[in-house]
Design an enzyme around this catalytic site. Structure first.
Site: not given
Length: 328
Positions: A255, A109, A285
């Site tokens: 993020h 990520c 996500n």
């Protein structure tokens, strides 16, 4: 010489999967998901490839920029369409970026942040192979994911979190603009396996590998703790390098892992949540794509002004984390 962002793009698959749709798969409901994640829906690729998403985001980021000026294409992904050719090579070919060098990276990520770091370093200090002594004037950095392919759709605590999409940024060398003021990256040893995804290979006639299910697996509480702690550490280190304080930052773009994580990070940094770009509610996500997508969303609000200071922060499997301070 500064390296600034001169173009942003975003692409989401057409298919929208709501929390109610998820409740048809596992024992959950809309309220339960909202309270724990802040997610209302996610986009799932039903016909688009990861390369399709990457190319569409890249095309928007490029706009009217001369494609011959792109010297580097870098794609961050944990879900490439193929091991060979890499996604960046496919993007380069499809978009006719004839003068670019292309490669992929996997930093989970944090991938887009690692990509920005690599691109900036090459633009400031390296030359494009095959281009003589000509420096890289512009670079295309993309985060592209189809996490739906590695999600365990029978596991309630994880399948609610993930979606598909792509975000892209065009970086440009500009001696008249500060651009990226500082970048700080750090890797942490994941000794307890708090965030993992196996890889299923064909068995060989010589050795039987241990079965490694190709599903994302995470230990929620441990990931939460790591995320909040690492956001604080990398952000403060990047600020120190830039010679700035937290209150100098106009916007935070983290993020988009979990709404609760972002709220906790805001409290840890003693900053109002209103300064944080929150995009997770509509796209969930999307790993390496989440930061460029959120940065794109912030740019579209019209709130950012020239000269604003932006802190961009990533964290993910590995374990790894990164932050960059950017003057818009």
């Amino acid at each position: 010489m500064g390296v600034e962002i001169v173009g942003l793009g975003k692409c989401l698959p057409e298919k929208v999967v709501t929390n109610d749709d998820i409740s048809d798969l596992v024992d959950t409901d809309h309220t339960w998901i909202i309270e724990r994640t802040g997610i209302e829906q996610r986009h799932i690729a039903a016909g688009e490839s990861g390369t399709d998403l990457a190319c569409k985001a890249a095309e928007e980021a490029l706009g009217n920029i001369d494609r011959d000026s792109i010297g580097l294409v870098l794609v961050a992904t944990v879900t490439p369409d193929a091991m060979v050719p890499v996604t960046s090579a496919q993007v380069k070919m499809r978009l006719g970026l004839d003068h670019a060098v292309a490669f992929d990276i996997n930093a989970a990520c944090s991938g887009f942040m690692y990509g920005i770091w690599c691109a900036e370093a090459l633009m400031k200090n390296g030359a494009a192979p095959g281009a003589g002594t000509m420096n890289i004037q512009r670079a295309l950095v993309i985060g592209a994911e189809r996490l739906s392919r590695i999600t365990n759709w029978k596991e309630r605590s994880s399948c609610i979190l993930f979606g598909d999409g792509a975000g892209a940024a065009v970086l440009e060398n500009n001696p008249k603009r500060p651009g990226i003021l500082a970048t700080y990256l750090k890797n942490y040893d994941d000794q307890k396996g708090v965030l993992t995804c196996g890889k299923e290979y064909h068995q060989t006639p010589f050795y039987k590998d241990e079965n490694q299910p190709q599903h994302l697996a995470l230990r929620g509480k441990a990931v939460f703790k790591f995320a909040v702690n690492s956001i604080e550490e990398v952000t403060m280190e990047a600020l120190k390098q830039a010679g700035l304080e937290l209150d100098d930052i106009d916007w935070f773009v983290p993020h988009q892992a979990n709404g609760r994580i972002m709220e906790a990070a805001a409290k840890r940094l003693n900053q109002p949540i209103e300064k944080f770009q929150i995009s997770i509610n509509k796209s969930a996500n999307v790993s390496s794509a989440s930061i460029p997508m959120a940065l794109y969303d912030l740019s579209k609000t019209g709130k950012m002004e020239k000269g604003d200071k932006i802190a961009v922060m990533g964290f993910g499997g590995g374990l790894c984390a990164a932050a960059a301070i950017i003057e818009w």
